[in-house]
Design a protein around this motif. Structure first.
Motif, PDB file in Angstrom:
ATOM      1  N   UNK A 201       0.859  -1.187   0.000  1.00  0.00           N
ATOM      2  CA  UNK A 201       0.000   0.000   0.000  1.00  0.00           C
ATOM      3  C   UNK A 201       0.896   1.239   0.000  1.00  0.00           C
ATOM      4  N   UNK A 202       0.936   1.988  -1.078  1.00  0.00           N
ATOM      5  CA  UNK A 202       1.820   3.154  -1.159  1.00  0.00           C
ATOM      6  C   UNK A 202       1.281   4.342  -0.387  1.00  0.00           C
ATOM      7  N   UNK A 203       2.132   5.316  -0.160  1.00  0.00           N
ATOM      8  CA  UNK A 203       1.710   6.564   0.461  1.00  0.00           C
ATOM      9  C   UNK A 203       0.846   7.348  -0.523  1.00  0.00           C
ATOM     10  N   UNK A 204       0.176   8.382  -0.030  1.00  0.00           N
ATOM     11  CA  UNK A 204      -0.665   9.207  -0.899  1.00  0.00           C
ATOM     12  C   UNK A 204       0.168   9.849  -2.002  1.00  0.00           C
ATOM     13  N   UNK A 205       1.364  10.302  -1.671  1.00  0.00           N
ATOM     14  CA  UNK A 205       2.217  10.952  -2.665  1.00  0.00           C
ATOM     15  C   UNK A 205       2.534   9.995  -3.818  1.00  0.00           C
ATOM     16  N   UNK A 206       2.884   8.755  -3.493  1.00  0.00           N
ATOM     17  CA  UNK A 206       3.185   7.773  -4.536  1.00  0.00           C
ATOM     18  C   UNK A 206       1.919   7.368  -5.275  1.00  0.00           C
ATOM     19  N   UNK A 207       0.825   7.228  -4.550  1.00  0.00           N
ATOM     20  CA  UNK A 207      -0.467   6.874  -5.150  1.00  0.00           C
ATOM     21  C   UNK A 207      -0.848   7.849  -6.259  1.00  0.00           C
ATOM     22  N   UNK A 208      -0.592   9.121  -6.027  1.00  0.00           N
ATOM     23  CA  UNK A 208      -0.957  10.131  -7.012  1.00  0.00           C
ATOM     24  C   UNK A 208      -0.092  10.046  -8.273  1.00  0.00           C
ATOM     25  N   UNK A 209       1.025   9.341  -8.201  1.00  0.00           N
ATOM     26  CA  UNK A 209       1.935   9.220  -9.348  1.00  0.00           C
ATOM     27  C   UNK A 209       1.700   7.947 -10.161  1.00  0.00           C
ATOM     28  N   UNK A 210       0.871   7.048  -9.656  1.00  0.00           N
ATOM     29  CA  UNK A 210       0.603   5.810 -10.387  1.00  0.00           C
ATOM     30  C   UNK A 210      -0.145   6.136 -11.677  1.00  0.00           C
ATOM     31  N   UNK A 211       0.315   5.524 -12.768  1.00  0.00           N
ATOM     32  CA  UNK A 211      -0.213   5.842 -14.092  1.00  0.00           C
ATOM     33  C   UNK A 211      -1.575   5.192 -14.330  1.00  0.00           C
ATOM     34  N   UNK A 212      -2.359   5.826 -15.203  1.00  0.00           N
ATOM     35  CA  UNK A 212      -3.610   5.225 -15.649  1.00  0.00           C
ATOM     36  C   UNK A 212      -3.334   3.892 -16.343  1.00  0.00           C
ATOM     37  N   UNK A 213      -4.289   2.980 -16.213  1.00  0.00           N
ATOM     38  CA  UNK A 213      -4.242   1.643 -16.816  1.00  0.00           C
ATOM     39  C   UNK A 213      -3.226   0.730 -16.136  1.00  0.00           C
ATOM     40  N   UNK A 214      -2.699   1.152 -14.983  1.00  0.00           N
ATOM     41  CA  UNK A 214      -1.863   0.250 -14.192  1.00  0.00           C
ATOM     42  C   UNK A 214      -2.711  -0.944 -13.783  1.00  0.00           C
ATOM     43  N   UNK A 215      -2.091  -2.137 -13.751  1.00  0.00           N
ATOM     44  CA  UNK A 215      -2.851  -3.344 -13.477  1.00  0.00           C
ATOM     45  C   UNK A 215      -2.358  -4.143 -12.285  1.00  0.00           C
ATOM     46  N   UNK A 216      -3.296  -4.824 -11.645  1.00  0.00           N
ATOM     47  CA  UNK A 216      -3.027  -5.802 -10.585  1.00  0.00           C
ATOM     48  C   UNK A 216      -3.702  -7.090 -11.051  1.00  0.00           C
ATOM     49  N   UNK A 217      -2.939  -8.143 -11.224  1.00  0.00           N
ATOM     50  CA  UNK A 217      -3.467  -9.359 -11.843  1.00  0.00           C
ATOM     51  C   UNK A 217      -3.469 -10.530 -10.862  1.00  0.00           C
ATOM     52  N   UNK A 218      -4.501 -11.392 -11.026  1.00  0.00           N
ATOM     53  CA  UNK A 218      -4.715 -12.505 -10.100  1.00  0.00           C
ATOM     54  C   UNK A 218      -5.120 -13.755 -10.889  1.00  0.00           C
ATOM     55  N   UNK A 219      -5.101 -14.878 -10.157  1.00  0.00           N
ATOM     56  CA  UNK A 219      -5.486 -16.151 -10.782  1.00  0.00           C
ATOM     57  C   UNK A 219      -6.120 -17.048  -9.731  1.00  0.00           C
ATOM     58  N   UNK A 220      -7.181 -17.767 -10.155  1.00  0.00           N
ATOM     59  CA  UNK A 220      -7.829 -18.733  -9.271  1.00  0.00           C
ATOM     60  C   UNK A 220      -8.672 -19.686 -10.115  1.00  0.00           C
ATOM     61  N   UNK A 221      -8.488 -20.989  -9.906  1.00  0.00           N
ATOM     62  CA  UNK A 221      -9.343 -22.004 -10.535  1.00  0.00           C
ATOM     63  C   UNK A 221      -9.532 -21.799 -12.032  1.00  0.00           C
TER      64      UNK A 221
END
Length: 307
Positions: A201-221
Motif C-alpha cells: 500500500x503506497x503513500x498518498x504521494x506515490x499513489x498520485x503518481x501511479x499511471x492510468x491503466x496500471x494493473x493488478x493481476x490474479x489467478x484462481x481455478x
C-alpha cells in the motif's frame, strides 16, 4: 310505485354510503395521490432491486445468464458466432456483482455495467470473459486518500477470496516498491504492463503518481483477473476530490492461452501453448538478470499460480 318495487330493501342507506365514500375517495386521492403513486412505483422498483445483485461465473451458459437477468441484460448477436451480454443499470443506480469461482464468492459494489462474451467456436466453454466497470464511491467525488484506501481494501478482499497474485511469465518477479519502481520506469519496453504487488500500500504521494491503466493481476481455478485503475486527470489535486474508474476483467484459462496464438493457430492452442511458456521463461530470466545488475531485488521464490 313501480320504481319502489324494483329497488332492493334498505337501498337508501347503501346510496347514502356511496355518496359519502366516493367523494371521500376522490378527496383522499387528490390529497395523498402522489404518495400512493410513489408507493406503487416503489413496489415496482423493488422488483428491479431484486436484480441489482448479479452473479457472474466464467463458464456459465450465455443463454442461461441472459434468461436469469432478462430484465436488465441486452444481448448482441450481430457478429456471427459471437455473443455479448451487457448488464446495465440504466436508472442511474449502481449494482453489486458477485464473482463466483468454485467455492469462492467475491462481492464488488458501485458497479456501472457488466459485459460478458461467448464464442460459438467453443460452445462448451460458455461465457469465457467478463468486463466489470465500476467506480469508487462517492461517485465522481471521492477524496484521493479515501480512494487509495478503498482501492487497496478491494485488493485485500480479492486476495481473501482466494485469488493469488499473477505475474506475466515473461515479466520479472518483483515485489512491493521494487515492482512499482520498475513499472513506472522506462528500463524496458513493456515495463508498465507488470502486475503490481497488491499487498503493498503506497503513500498518498506515490499513489498520485501511479499511471492510468496500471494493473493488478490474479489467478484462481483456471480464471485470470485483471484490475485496472483510471482517474480524471483534470482532478488530480491531492487536497480536492477526484473521480476514479475501475475495470475488473475476468477471462478463462483456455481463452487466455488461445490469445497467445495467431488467429490461424488458435484451434491448436493446447498443442502450441507450452512453447509460449518456454519463450516467456527465457524472457523473464533475461529481464531479471538485467534488473539484478541494476540493483533490483528479484523474488526468486515466486511461482506463477497457473503453473
Amino acid at each position: 310505485m313501480k320504481l319502489k318495487k324494483t329497488l332492493p330493501k334498505n337501498w337508501l342507506p347503501s346510496v347514502l354510503a356511496a355518496w359519502f365514500i366516493v367523494p371521500m375517495a376522490i378527496a383522499l386521492w387528490l390529497i395523498f395521490g402522489s404518495d400512493i403513486k410513489a408507493g406503487l412505483f416503489n413496489l415496482l422498483e423493488k422488483k428491479t432491486v431484486m436484480h441489482s445483485n448479479v452473479v457472474v461465473e466464467i463458464g456459465e451458459s450465455g443463454k442461461d445468464f441472459a434468461q436469469k437477468y432478462k430484465e436488465i441484460v441486452d444481448v448482441n448477436d450481430r457478429n456471427p458466432g459471437s455473443h455479448f451480454y451487457r448488464v446495465n443499470w440504466s436508472d442511474g443506480t449502481l449494482g453489486t456483482v458477485i464473482i463466483k469461482n468454485g467455492s469462492s464468492n467475491l462481492a464488488v459494489d458501485s458497479v456501472l455495467s457488466v459485459m460478458g462474451n461467448s464464442d460459438d467456436t467453443y460452445p462448451t466453454e460458455g461465457i469465457s470473459g467478463f468486463s466489470i466497470s465500476m467506480g469508487l464511491p462517492p461517485r465522481n467525488n471521492v477524496l484521493h486518500d479515501d480512494a487509495r484506501l478503498k482501492f487497496y481494501a478491494l485488493l485485500q478482499r480479492i486476495q481473501e477470496a482466494g485469488w493469488k497474485r499473477w505475474i506475466d511469465p515473461s515479466m520479472p518477479r518483483l515485489n512491493g516498491t521494487e515492482a512499482l519502481r520498475y513499472q513506472m520506469s522506462e528500463i524496458e519496453n513493456g515495463a508498465g504492463l507488470l502486475s503490481l504487488d497488491p499487498s503493498y500500500v503506497p503513500s498518498l504521494d506515490i499513489w498520485m503518481k501511479i499511471k492510468d491503466m496500471t494493473g493488478w493481476q490474479f489467478y484462481l481455478n483456471d480464471v485470470y483477473m485483471n484490475v485496472q485503475l483510471m482517474r480524471d486527470k483534470k482532478r488530480m489535486d491531492p487536497n480536492l476530490p477526484g473521480a476514479y474508474f475501475l475495470t475488473l476483467g475476468l477471462e478463462s484459462k483456455d481463452s487466455f492461452q488461445r490469445s497467445e496464438q495467431t488467429f490461424e493457430d488458435r484451434q491448436r492452442w493446447k498443442e502450441l501453448y507450452p512453447a509460449v511458456r518456454t519463450r516467456q521463461a527465457e524472457e523473464r530470466l533475461h529481464s531479471e538478470e538485467k534488473l539484478s545488475n541494476l540493483g533490483f531485488k528479484i523474488d526468486a521464490k515466486y511461482q506463477n499460480p497457473d503453473e
